[in-house]
Design a protein around this motif. Structure first.
Motif, PDB file in Angstrom:
ATOM      1  N   VAL A 117       0.850  -1.187   0.000  1.00  0.00           N
ATOM      2  CA  VAL A 117       0.000   0.000   0.000  1.00  0.00           C
ATOM      3  C   VAL A 117       0.884   1.234   0.000  1.00  0.00           C
ATOM      4  N   THR A 118       0.634   2.135  -0.949  1.00  0.00           N
ATOM      5  CA  THR A 118       1.349   3.403  -1.012  1.00  0.00           C
ATOM      6  C   THR A 118       0.351   4.523  -0.806  1.00  0.00           C
ATOM      7  N   ARG A 119       0.650   5.399   0.152  1.00  0.00           N
ATOM      8  CA  ARG A 119      -0.181   6.563   0.413  1.00  0.00           C
ATOM      9  C   ARG A 119       0.555   7.800  -0.081  1.00  0.00           C
ATOM     10  N   ASP A 120      -0.143   8.648  -0.815  1.00  0.00           N
ATOM     11  CA  ASP A 120       0.443   9.886  -1.311  1.00  0.00           C
ATOM     12  C   ASP A 120      -0.544  11.014  -1.036  1.00  0.00           C
ATOM     13  N   VAL A 121      -0.090  12.068  -0.362  1.00  0.00           N
ATOM     14  CA  VAL A 121      -0.944  13.227  -0.064  1.00  0.00           C
ATOM     15  C   VAL A 121      -0.292  14.457  -0.665  1.00  0.00           C
ATOM     16  N   ARG A 122      -1.068  15.173  -1.481  1.00  0.00           N
ATOM     17  CA  ARG A 122      -0.572  16.380  -2.154  1.00  0.00           C
ATOM     18  C   ARG A 122      -1.398  17.580  -1.711  1.00  0.00           C
ATOM     19  N   LEU A 123      -0.722  18.656  -1.393  1.00  0.00           N
ATOM     20  CA  LEU A 123      -1.382  19.896  -0.956  1.00  0.00           C
ATOM     21  C   LEU A 123      -1.534  20.838  -2.132  1.00  0.00           C
ATOM     22  N   GLN A 124      -2.718  21.447  -2.247  1.00  0.00           N
ATOM     23  CA  GLN A 124      -2.972  22.479  -3.240  1.00  0.00           C
ATOM     24  C   GLN A 124      -3.604  23.660  -2.524  1.00  0.00           C
ATOM     25  N   VAL A 125      -3.142  24.873  -2.831  1.00  0.00           N
ATOM     26  CA  VAL A 125      -3.695  26.083  -2.227  1.00  0.00           C
ATOM     27  C   VAL A 125      -4.189  26.987  -3.335  1.00  0.00           C
ATOM     28  N   ASN A 126      -5.461  27.397  -3.233  1.00  0.00           N
ATOM     29  CA  ASN A 126      -6.058  28.351  -4.167  1.00  0.00           C
ATOM     30  C   ASN A 126      -6.492  29.566  -3.368  1.00  0.00           C
ATOM     31  N   SER A 127      -5.987  30.742  -3.732  1.00  0.00           N
ATOM     32  CA  SER A 127      -6.295  31.956  -2.970  1.00  0.00           C
ATOM     33  C   SER A 127      -7.050  32.965  -3.825  1.00  0.00           C
ATOM     34  N   SER A 128      -7.931  33.669  -3.166  1.00  0.00           N
ATOM     35  CA  SER A 128      -8.588  34.827  -3.777  1.00  0.00           C
ATOM     36  C   SER A 128      -8.448  35.974  -2.789  1.00  0.00           C
ATOM     37  N   LYS A 129      -9.099  37.109  -3.080  1.00  0.00           N
ATOM     38  CA  LYS A 129      -8.984  38.258  -2.181  1.00  0.00           C
ATOM     39  C   LYS A 129      -9.630  37.995  -0.834  1.00  0.00           C
ATOM     40  N   THR A 130     -10.657  37.152  -0.793  1.00  0.00           N
ATOM     41  CA  THR A 130     -11.382  36.957   0.462  1.00  0.00           C
ATOM     42  C   THR A 130     -11.213  35.578   1.087  1.00  0.00           C
ATOM     43  N   THR A 131     -10.851  34.590   0.318  1.00  0.00           N
ATOM     44  CA  THR A 131     -10.729  33.243   0.881  1.00  0.00           C
ATOM     45  C   THR A 131      -9.467  32.549   0.377  1.00  0.00           C
ATOM     46  N   THR A 141      -2.630   3.660  -3.404  1.00  0.00           N
ATOM     47  CA  THR A 141      -2.354   2.655  -4.435  1.00  0.00           C
ATOM     48  C   THR A 141      -2.075   1.333  -3.741  1.00  0.00           C
ATOM     49  N   VAL A 142      -2.801   0.304  -4.148  1.00  0.00           N
ATOM     50  CA  VAL A 142      -2.597  -1.037  -3.601  1.00  0.00           C
ATOM     51  C   VAL A 142      -2.129  -1.927  -4.749  1.00  0.00           C
ATOM     52  N   SER A 143      -0.976  -2.558  -4.572  1.00  0.00           N
ATOM     53  CA  SER A 143      -0.442  -3.445  -5.615  1.00  0.00           C
ATOM     54  C   SER A 143      -0.143  -4.809  -5.023  1.00  0.00           C
ATOM     55  N   TRP A 144      -0.087  -5.803  -5.905  1.00  0.00           N
ATOM     56  CA  TRP A 144       0.194  -7.170  -5.491  1.00  0.00           C
ATOM     57  C   TRP A 144       0.860  -7.922  -6.634  1.00  0.00           C
ATOM     58  N   THR A 145       1.538  -9.002  -6.290  1.00  0.00           N
ATOM     59  CA  THR A 145       2.234  -9.799  -7.300  1.00  0.00           C
ATOM     60  C   THR A 145       1.701 -11.216  -7.401  1.00  0.00           C
ATOM     61  N   ASN A 146       0.870 -11.637  -6.469  1.00  0.00           N
ATOM     62  CA  ASN A 146       0.360 -13.001  -6.513  1.00  0.00           C
ATOM     63  C   ASN A 146      -1.141 -12.977  -6.346  1.00  0.00           C
ATOM     64  N   PRO A 147      -1.987 -13.533  -7.131  1.00  0.00           N
ATOM     65  CA  PRO A 147      -1.622 -14.337  -8.280  1.00  0.00           C
ATOM     66  C   PRO A 147      -1.105 -13.472  -9.416  1.00  0.00           C
ATOM     67  N   THR A 148      -0.217 -14.042 -10.192  1.00  0.00           N
ATOM     68  CA  THR A 148       0.378 -13.314 -11.299  1.00  0.00           C
ATOM     69  C   THR A 148      -0.685 -13.052 -12.353  1.00  0.00           C
ATOM     70  N   PRO A 149      -0.597 -12.064 -13.137  1.00  0.00           N
ATOM     71  CA  PRO A 149       0.459 -11.066 -13.224  1.00  0.00           C
ATOM     72  C   PRO A 149       0.291 -10.007 -12.143  1.00  0.00           C
ATOM     73  N   ALA A 150       1.360  -9.306 -11.857  1.00  0.00           N
ATOM     74  CA  ALA A 150       1.314  -8.234 -10.874  1.00  0.00           C
ATOM     75  C   ALA A 150       0.336  -7.172 -11.346  1.00  0.00           C
ATOM     76  N   SER A 151      -0.370  -6.588 -10.389  1.00  0.00           N
ATOM     77  CA  SER A 151      -1.376  -5.609 -10.744  1.00  0.00           C
ATOM     78  C   SER A 151      -1.530  -4.619  -9.599  1.00  0.00           C
ATOM     79  N   SER A 152      -2.289  -3.558  -9.831  1.00  0.00           N
ATOM     80  CA  SER A 152      -2.540  -2.584  -8.774  1.00  0.00           C
ATOM     81  C   SER A 152      -3.849  -1.866  -9.042  1.00  0.00           C
TER      82      SER A 152
END
Length: 166
Positions: A117-131, A141-152
């Protein structure tokens, strides 16, 4: 009397070796494709079960992350190996990355499949004059190799926070 014995032997039914071999050949000709179909069906069932377990694991990780406060969700990536997701799985206490287990985490289950299991967190900031709107995109992302073929598989969600600016 001898004629009676010979005539009774001729009347006894039976199969010759050639008839038996022809019958076995026809039977095998029908059984081989059936065995191939059953084998393919079993393989597809195992693959589908593995995909369902992986999706369940990814959805659980998304839910765990969404249950945290916005500020508690860290930015970046973390990878852990999980020894399969089962309904009766027992997990170790969670600590570390974004309130979740960082690095390897072991899940005890009866099937014994292994997922990464791979966890990825990305921050995005959107600004305006008031907020100012901050969002964190969480990608599991969850990946595995058995049963073949490897997949995610990959699941993602976005968590947002809006702040008023002066």
């Amino acid at each position: 009397m001898r004629d009676d014995i010979e005539s009774s032997r001729r009347g006894v039914g039976g199969y010759t070796i050639i008839e038996v071999l022809v019958a076995l050949t026809l039977l095998l000709t029908a059984m081989v494709p059936l065995a191939i179909v059953l084998s393919t069906g079993l393989r597809a069932t195992v693959t589908t079960n593995t995909r369902m377990q992986a999706r369940e694991l990814a959805a659980t990780e998304i839910d765990k992350t969404k249950s945290l406060k916005f500020e508690a969700i860290g930015i970046g990536s973390a990878t852990g190996k999980f020894a399969t997701a089962s309904n009766n799985a027992q997990r170790a206490p969670e600590t570390g990355y974004a309130g979740l287990a960082a690095g390897p985490e072991t899940v005890v289950t009866s099937s014994g499949d292994t997922f990464t299991v791979t966890r990825d967190v990305r921050l995005q900031v959107n600004s305006s004059k008031t907020t100012a709107t901050k969002t964190k995109k969480i990608i599991i992302t969850v990946s595995w190799t058995n049963p073949t073929p490897a997949s995610s598989i990959e699941l993602s969600t976005v968590i947002g926070q809006t702040e008023m600016t002066t």
